[in-house]
Design an enzyme around this catalytic site. Sequence first.
Site, PDB file in Angstrom:
ATOM      1  N   ARG A  54       0.729  -1.127   0.084  1.00  0.00           N
ATOM      2  CA  ARG A  54      -0.027   0.041  -0.104  1.00  0.00           C
ATOM      3  C   ARG A  54       0.718   1.147  -0.165  1.00  0.00           C
ATOM      4  O   ARG A  54       0.548   2.217  -0.500  1.00  0.00           O
ATOM      5  CB  ARG A  54      -0.976   0.097   1.309  1.00  0.00           C
ATOM      6  CG  ARG A  54      -2.248  -0.652   1.071  1.00  0.00           C
ATOM      7  CD  ARG A  54      -3.184  -0.047   2.106  1.00  0.00           C
ATOM      8  NE  ARG A  54      -4.236  -0.955   2.178  1.00  0.00           N
ATOM      9  CZ  ARG A  54      -4.558  -1.483   3.466  1.00  0.00           C
ATOM     10  NH1 ARG A  54      -4.062  -0.981   4.265  1.00  0.00           N
ATOM     11  NH2 ARG A  54      -5.752  -2.408   3.632  1.00  0.00           N
ATOM     12  N   GLU A 126     -14.919  -6.483   7.999  1.00  0.00           N
ATOM     13  CA  GLU A 126     -14.561  -7.248   9.206  1.00  0.00           C
ATOM     14  C   GLU A 126     -15.759  -7.165  10.073  1.00  0.00           C
ATOM     15  O   GLU A 126     -16.295  -5.979  10.304  1.00  0.00           O
ATOM     16  CB  GLU A 126     -13.326  -6.900   9.828  1.00  0.00           C
ATOM     17  CG  GLU A 126     -13.233  -5.384  10.348  1.00  0.00           C
ATOM     18  CD  GLU A 126     -11.861  -5.009  11.169  1.00  0.00           C
ATOM     19  OE1 GLU A 126     -11.547  -5.906  11.939  1.00  0.00           O
ATOM     20  OE2 GLU A 126     -11.528  -4.024  11.036  1.00  0.00           O
TER      21      GLU A 126
END
Length: 545
Positions: A54, A126
């Site tokens: 990233r 999540e």
Amino acid sequence: MDRWRVILHLDLDAFYCQVEHKRLGIDRNVPLAVQQWAGLIAVNYPARANGVGRFCDINEAKTACPDLRLVHVETIGNTKGGKVGAVEANKGTSKASLARYRRASFEVINVMKRFSDKIERASIDEVYIDVTALVDDRLRRSGDFSDGGGLEWSESHVAEGAALNPSSEHDIRLIMGAKVCKEIRDAIKAETEYEMSAGISHNKLLSKLASAMNKPNKQTIVPTSAVPSLMSTLEYKQINGLGGKLGDRLVQLFPGLKTALDLQGVPREDLVRGLGEKTAGWLQQLCRGDCDSDVKPNLLPKSLNACKSFPASELGAVKKWLLILAEELSDRILEDHEDFGRTPRLLVLHARSSKTYEQHSSQGPMPAKWAKERLFEHAMRLFEKIQGECLPCSRLALGAAGFVAEERNMKKLETFFSAAGEAEEARPVGRRAAIGTAGGEAPSREAGGGKRSRALDAWVERAAPAEAGLAEGESTIEGAPGEAEWSVDRATLQEINRQRYLLDMISRGKGTGGGVGAPGGAAKRKKPAVGQSSLSNFFTRRPAS
Ligand code: DCP
């Protein structure tokens, strides 16, 4: 630590990448990253194996992995000749839209709902699931496992350095939790194609740590015997809640300490002196791997928001961004209405001054029609009220809040929340446990008829705007306004609270009718009996647009 509980944490692997693989039909072995403007926000595992992360910029990523497929996030905006439409990604004229990832996330949740009704969405990719009751049922039905016989955990990893003890009733519960977890992951894979990693333990803290231990597409059990060694290597900043300002404060107070075990060694009085009694106690628990926080069912968002940060801007640019935010919010309200049959009663605007960095808020009734033009007009009026304090402006967030359910749509909500309960009922040993939004405490299950009505009135009376879901934004909106700033009248707030109560009842599987709470069985659902007349008035009394 309550070692009777079994809590799962499930985390979709390289989530946005998986969504793009599926949408574009790209083989999962192809290295792929999702780009937002000049940065990468998600990188799949084959690309990670080639050194892409990233942190890379686009050129570095391409150099490290020439075969990398780059997919830009969907964008919204790009005003052309007064028209708004999704066109080329351009940070100066458009904003990122998470719509496709949000939809994918709900596809996954829909599968999970069949297994448990205690699901807490921690972020877009999540969740925590409390499977304690399901584990109880399974163990009861499966007979005696006191010698561990017949229980298999080869499909799960166990935290490094620890072993499961098949004669420990607590470890047996985790093994059964792991079986359930694998079933959930398999069902999600089969029905949506998405892969997840998961952690199985006795609390949210440990299960979250566990899910990150063996990524991707694997699950890990953390028994209590793993905790001492885990805490001795775990950097305390990795613990949920200790990464931000509190973590920085700890570094300042106790320089040189790194792990959770290091913090365990700090005398309590030193912690209390630096952080106060309450935080000190909570912190000590966390550092021992203990956390009694419940899984709080929260599948219905309390607010919908569209946000954008940009360089310091005057009124002209603010108008342009507000039009784009209005477009996004309009789509989200319509989609939410389609899914849940709810109607937002409030339009909320937050704007940040680029001079003072302070955020100012303004809110008013939601227009009756949710077309982007109407939202834009109303948003502009809200902005005019605060523009003196927040021009030039560098961030805007436009939100819909104060949801109420239309009477004719109550059924839709009931269906949404009953999915888990009904799936359970279909099985030989069923269970209908509570499910709720993360709202205030509603009157108890035992309350019925007039008693419940009185309980409702008391609850409504007590309820503050925060309990109406008004002051709580999604994580993207910070600094929600206080009660004094709300410009809606108290009667409207009370009605919203009344509605929240009904939604809460429905979402806890208690239905809205007199049969609620029949012991051991499914709640009978009738037309709303509680607060019926005032509700009916409320449904017909829409705010002037
Ligand atoms: N995301 C984002 N901006 C960031 C970080 C993440 O927009 N700075 C988005 C893209 C991710 C998604 O959120 O796919 C979930 O983030 P995670 O941190 O959970 O990371 P991933 O799911 O991508 O990978 P992992 O498998 O490591 O969890």
